[in-house]
Scaffold this motif. Structure first.
Motif, PDB file in Angstrom:
ATOM      1  N   ILE A  72       0.969  -1.269   0.112  1.00 45.03           N
ATOM      2  CA  ILE A  72      -0.127  -0.020  -0.066  1.00 45.03           C
ATOM      3  C   ILE A  72       0.698   1.085  -0.104  1.00 45.03           C
ATOM      4  O   ILE A  72       0.596   2.289  -0.576  1.00 45.03           O
ATOM      5  CB  ILE A  72      -0.992  -0.067   1.139  1.00 45.03           C
ATOM      6  N   VAL A  73       1.891   1.266   0.932  1.00 43.42           N
ATOM      7  CA  VAL A  73       2.756   2.323   0.975  1.00 43.42           C
ATOM      8  C   VAL A  73       3.627   2.499  -0.228  1.00 43.42           C
ATOM      9  O   VAL A  73       3.582   3.623  -0.870  1.00 43.42           O
ATOM     10  CB  VAL A  73       3.655   2.201   2.213  1.00 43.42           C
ATOM     11  N   VAL A  74       4.159   1.584  -0.701  1.00 38.71           N
ATOM     12  CA  VAL A  74       5.159   1.720  -1.937  1.00 38.71           C
ATOM     13  C   VAL A  74       4.409   1.890  -3.178  1.00 38.71           C
ATOM     14  O   VAL A  74       4.619   2.754  -3.841  1.00 38.71           O
ATOM     15  CB  VAL A  74       6.194   0.728  -1.758  1.00 38.71           C
ATOM     16  N   ASN A  75       3.672   0.799  -3.392  1.00 35.59           N
ATOM     17  CA  ASN A  75       3.082   0.679  -4.686  1.00 35.59           C
ATOM     18  C   ASN A  75       1.889   1.677  -4.972  1.00 35.59           C
ATOM     19  O   ASN A  75       1.474   2.058  -5.970  1.00 35.59           O
ATOM     20  CB  ASN A  75       2.721  -0.815  -5.035  1.00 35.59           C
ATOM     21  N   GLY A  76       1.519   2.277  -3.814  1.00 34.33           N
ATOM     22  CA  GLY A  76       0.449   3.159  -3.884  1.00 34.33           C
ATOM     23  C   GLY A  76       1.081   4.683  -4.091  1.00 34.33           C
ATOM     24  O   GLY A  76       0.310   5.503  -4.124  1.00 34.33           O
TER      25      GLY A  76
END
Length: 129
Positions: A72-76
């Motif tokens: 969620i953090v990185v690919n978002g």
């Protein structure tokens, strides 16, 4: 909808309900949207779908996530990551904060978040950075 299959909200699982509500909220404009640990109710496929939706949703409103899921953090494509820790007196504090490409932030994500290093590799393969 679960793929091609339509399910009434009452008969849907907790994860299906959470995903439907979250995706509906992400489509709406408005003030800041605060979401606390959505990964607790979502499977990996839905988290992948969620990260795709975040790119457009953050153009319509501010999104604030509390999450332990690196995907969620990185690919978002988070624009600001804040890592909280507990100090010696037991108080919560901001241990570090910054852009997702800052070395300290990358280290925190890969060492503490579920999916850490793989999430960074997936992003690099997909976006080239």
């Amino acid at each position: 909808c679960d793929g091609e299959r339509q399910i009434s909200f009452e008969k849907a699982s907790e994860g299906q309900r959470a995903a439907a509500l979250l995706f509906m909220l992400l489509e709406q404009p408005g003030g800041p949207l605060i979401i606390d640990q959505p990964e607790g109710d979502l499977d990996n496929k839905i988290i992948t779908d969620l990260t795709e939706k975040l790119h457009g949703a953050k153009q319509r409103r501010q999104l604030i996530f509390a999450s332990h899921n690196a995907n969620i953090v990185v690919n978002g494509a988070s624009e600001l990551v804040t890592y909280l820790d507990i100090d010696s007196s037991g108080e919560r504090k901001v241990a570090c904060a910054g852009a997702i490409d800052a070395r300290e932030i990358c280290d925190v994500i890969t060492s503490t978040m579920e999916g850490g290093e793989k999430a960074f590799k997936d992003r690099q393969d997909k976006y080239g950075y």
